[in-house]
Design a protein around this motif. Sequence first.
Motif, PDB file in Angstrom:
ATOM      1  N   THR A   1     -77.394 120.134  22.637  1.00  0.00           N
ATOM      2  CA  THR A   1     -78.376 121.111  23.113  1.00  0.00           C
ATOM      3  C   THR A   1     -78.288 122.470  22.433  1.00  0.00           C
ATOM      4  N   CYS A   2     -77.130 122.821  21.926  1.00  0.00           N
ATOM      5  CA  CYS A   2     -76.960 124.134  21.294  1.00  0.00           C
ATOM      6  C   CYS A   2     -77.829 124.222  20.039  1.00  0.00           C
ATOM      7  N   LEU A   3     -78.551 125.328  19.884  1.00  0.00           N
ATOM      8  CA  LEU A   3     -79.425 125.507  18.734  1.00  0.00           C
ATOM      9  C   LEU A   3     -78.668 125.487  17.413  1.00  0.00           C
ATOM     10  N   PHE A   4     -77.396 125.888  17.452  1.00  0.00           N
ATOM     11  CA  PHE A   4     -76.602 126.000  16.232  1.00  0.00           C
ATOM     12  C   PHE A   4     -75.574 124.878  16.103  1.00  0.00           C
ATOM     13  N   SER A   5     -75.730 123.831  16.910  1.00  0.00           N
ATOM     14  CA  SER A   5     -74.819 122.686  16.872  1.00  0.00           C
ATOM     15  C   SER A   5     -74.752 122.083  15.469  1.00  0.00           C
ATOM     16  N   ALA A   6     -73.537 121.951  14.952  1.00  0.00           N
ATOM     17  CA  ALA A   6     -73.364 121.355  13.624  1.00  0.00           C
ATOM     18  C   ALA A   6     -73.866 119.915  13.602  1.00  0.00           C
ATOM     19  N   LYS A   7     -73.747 119.227  14.714  1.00  0.00           N
ATOM     20  CA  LYS A   7     -74.259 117.855  14.766  1.00  0.00           C
ATOM     21  C   LYS A   7     -75.778 117.849  14.586  1.00  0.00           C
ATOM     22  N   LYS A   8     -76.464 118.755  15.254  1.00  0.00           N
ATOM     23  CA  LYS A   8     -77.923 118.808  15.140  1.00  0.00           C
ATOM     24  C   LYS A   8     -78.363 119.210  13.735  1.00  0.00           C
ATOM     25  N   VAL A   9     -77.652 120.171  13.155  1.00  0.00           N
ATOM     26  CA  VAL A   9     -78.046 120.710  11.851  1.00  0.00           C
ATOM     27  C   VAL A   9     -77.746 119.734  10.725  1.00  0.00           C
ATOM     28  N   TYR A  10     -76.549 119.095  10.782  1.00  0.00           N
ATOM     29  CA  TYR A  10     -76.099 118.322   9.621  1.00  0.00           C
ATOM     30  C   TYR A  10     -76.151 116.798   9.795  1.00  0.00           C
ATOM     31  N   ILE A  11     -76.145 116.327  11.013  1.00  0.00           N
ATOM     32  CA  ILE A  11     -76.251 114.872  11.227  1.00  0.00           C
ATOM     33  C   ILE A  11     -77.689 114.499  11.574  1.00  0.00           C
ATOM     34  N   ASP A  12     -78.207 115.107  12.646  1.00  0.00           N
ATOM     35  CA  ASP A  12     -79.552 114.759  13.102  1.00  0.00           C
ATOM     36  C   ASP A  12     -80.608 115.106  12.045  1.00  0.00           C
ATOM     37  N   ARG A  13     -80.512 116.308  11.427  1.00  0.00           N
ATOM     38  CA  ARG A  13     -81.494 116.692  10.408  1.00  0.00           C
ATOM     39  C   ARG A  13     -81.398 115.784   9.189  1.00  0.00           C
ATOM     40  N   TRP A  14     -80.182 115.358   8.842  1.00  0.00           N
ATOM     41  CA  TRP A  14     -80.015 114.460   7.698  1.00  0.00           C
ATOM     42  C   TRP A  14     -80.792 113.172   7.918  1.00  0.00           C
ATOM     43  N   HIS A  15     -80.715 112.625   9.134  1.00  0.00           N
ATOM     44  CA  HIS A  15     -81.496 111.420   9.458  1.00  0.00           C
ATOM     45  C   HIS A  15     -82.998 111.727   9.444  1.00  0.00           C
ATOM     46  N   GLU A  16     -83.390 112.871  10.021  1.00  0.00           N
ATOM     47  CA  GLU A  16     -84.809 113.232  10.096  1.00  0.00           C
ATOM     48  C   GLU A  16     -85.429 113.388   8.702  1.00  0.00           C
ATOM     49  N   LEU A  17     -84.618 113.835   7.743  1.00  0.00           N
ATOM     50  CA  LEU A  17     -85.115 114.056   6.386  1.00  0.00           C
ATOM     51  C   LEU A  17     -85.024 112.821   5.499  1.00  0.00           C
ATOM     52  N   GLY A  18     -84.646 111.685   6.094  1.00  0.00           N
ATOM     53  CA  GLY A  18     -84.621 110.442   5.329  1.00  0.00           C
ATOM     54  C   GLY A  18     -83.301 110.149   4.641  1.00  0.00           C
ATOM     55  N   GLU A  19     -82.214 110.755   5.137  1.00  0.00           N
ATOM     56  CA  GLU A  19     -80.857 110.499   4.635  1.00  0.00           C
ATOM     57  C   GLU A  19     -80.734 110.745   3.124  1.00  0.00           C
ATOM     58  N   PRO A  20     -81.072 111.971   2.678  1.00  0.00           N
ATOM     59  CA  PRO A  20     -81.006 112.273   1.237  1.00  0.00           C
ATOM     60  C   PRO A  20     -79.576 112.279   0.720  1.00  0.00           C
ATOM     61  N   GLU A  21     -79.407 111.906  -0.545  1.00  0.00           N
ATOM     62  CA  GLU A  21     -78.085 111.903  -1.173  1.00  0.00           C
ATOM     63  C   GLU A  21     -77.894 113.173  -1.997  1.00  0.00           C
ATOM     64  N   PHE A  22     -76.762 113.792  -1.828  1.00  0.00           N
ATOM     65  CA  PHE A  22     -76.360 114.952  -2.619  1.00  0.00           C
ATOM     66  C   PHE A  22     -77.424 116.037  -2.620  1.00  0.00           C
ATOM     67  N   VAL A  23     -77.885 116.403  -1.439  1.00  0.00           N
ATOM     68  CA  VAL A  23     -78.898 117.447  -1.285  1.00  0.00           C
ATOM     69  C   VAL A  23     -78.329 118.548  -0.399  1.00  0.00           C
ATOM     70  N   TRP A  24     -78.569 119.804  -0.818  1.00  0.00           N
ATOM     71  CA  TRP A  24     -78.176 120.942   0.013  1.00  0.00           C
ATOM     72  C   TRP A  24     -78.980 120.909   1.307  1.00  0.00           C
TER      73      TRP A  24
END
Length: 424
Positions: free
Chosen positions: A235-258
Amino acid sequence: MKKKYTVAILGTGGRGYAYGSLIKERPDEFEVVALCDREAKQLEKENMLFGLPDDAMFLTDTEFFKEKRADILIIATFDRYHIEQCIKAMKLGYDVLLEKPVSNNTEEIYELLKVQKETGSKVAVCHVLRYAPAFVKVSQLLREGVVGRVVAIDAMERVVYWHQAQAYVRLQSVHNDETFETILAKCCHDLDYIQHYAGSKCKSVSSLGGFDFFLPKNAPEGATKRCLDCPHKETCLFSAKKVYIDRWHELGEPEFVWPFNKVTLDYPTTEEKLYKGLETNELGVCVYHSGVESNPGVVDHQQVQMHFENGVDATLKMQFCAEPGRRVNIFGTHGEIVLDELYDTLEIKPFGKPKEVIKISDITSKDAGFVHGGGDAGLINDLYAIVSGEKTDYTSLEESVESHLIGIKAEESRLLGGILKHIR
C-alpha cells in the motif's frame, strides 16, 4: 579517409552504458577499445556490447590511468571523481566527454579550466538537454527574435515521486560522500539551459528548500527498515516492491532497462533477481528510514531565483510530482514560449497573433528515444564533429562553468536561509 576515433569508457553504470550503446551505433566514427569500472558485473554488462579482451578491462582507475588507452575518454563515474579523473585524462592527451556535474567547488572548476588550456584537450560536458531537439528549437526561436528580447524565465523540474525516492533518497543514502548536492546532481541541466536562454552571465542568486518529507516521523506506523519485510509493502506509495517488482511486470518484464538494472546487476533481469536485490541493497530500504537526512546537501524540494547581468530574471523549481517532465516558460517583450515535456508541447505565443503548437515528439527522432528528450543521442551524434573540430561544442567546459557557479552559490544561499549571493 575519415579518421576513426578510439574510445575508452570510465564508469559503466547507467550513463556509461547509455553512451556506450550510442557509440556502438556509429562504427565508422568510433571504436571502443577499453572499459573501466570498480563493479565487475557492470563491467561485464558493458562488455556485452563490445566483446573486448580481458586486458582491455580494468577494475581500478589507478591501473587504467597508467597509460593512455584511446583518443577519447568518456568519464561517467560518481560526481566526486570527475575533476581528478578529467585532469589525469587531459595530461595523458585524451579528449574528454565528461559527465555532469563537473564539481561543487569553484576553485576546482577553475583549476580544470587551467589544465585544459595548458594541454589543449577538448572537454565536452554532458549537458545533454542542449542537444535535445525541443530545447534546440527554443534556442533557435530566441536567436530569431520570435518573442523579442527575453525578460524572464520560469522553469520547473518535475521529478516523478518514485525516482525522487530512488535516486535522491535510497541511492543517495549510500553514496553521500561520492555525489554532490541535489541542485547540482539533478538540476545542473536546468541551470545550464536557463543560463543559455538568458544569454548572459548570472549576477546574483538566492535559494530556499529543504528535506522535509522522507523522514522517520512521516513513516506509516509499524514501518520496518526494509520494504519487503514491511506490513505496508502493498500500500505504501514508495514501496520498493510496488516500484521495482510490480512495475516491472506491468511494463512487460523488460531486460536490462533502467531503473530495474539498478536493483540487480545480474543479467538477464528476473523477478527472483529483483527480489534478491531488494533484500540486500539500498533500493530495498524504507525511504523514511534511509538516514539520508544526515547529508545537508540533499533536498526533496528547492527553488532558485536568478538575476542575470543583462537584466533577465529567472526562477527554477525542483519538486517531486505525480508525473515527470520539465516545463520552461520564457517571457519576451513580444511574446512567450512554453516548453512542457509532460504534455509533449512546445507553444509559441507571439503577442496579437495566433499561437503555434509543436508536438515535441514530432521533432524528436524516433531512433533517438526519449532519454533526456533525445539529448543523449544528439550529443553522441555531434561528438565526432566536436572532437574533430568541425563543430563548436554547445557545452564546452568553459561554457559549462556558468551553470555550475549558479548551482554552487544557490546551495550556499539555501543553507543560509535564502540570503542573496553574488556570483562574482
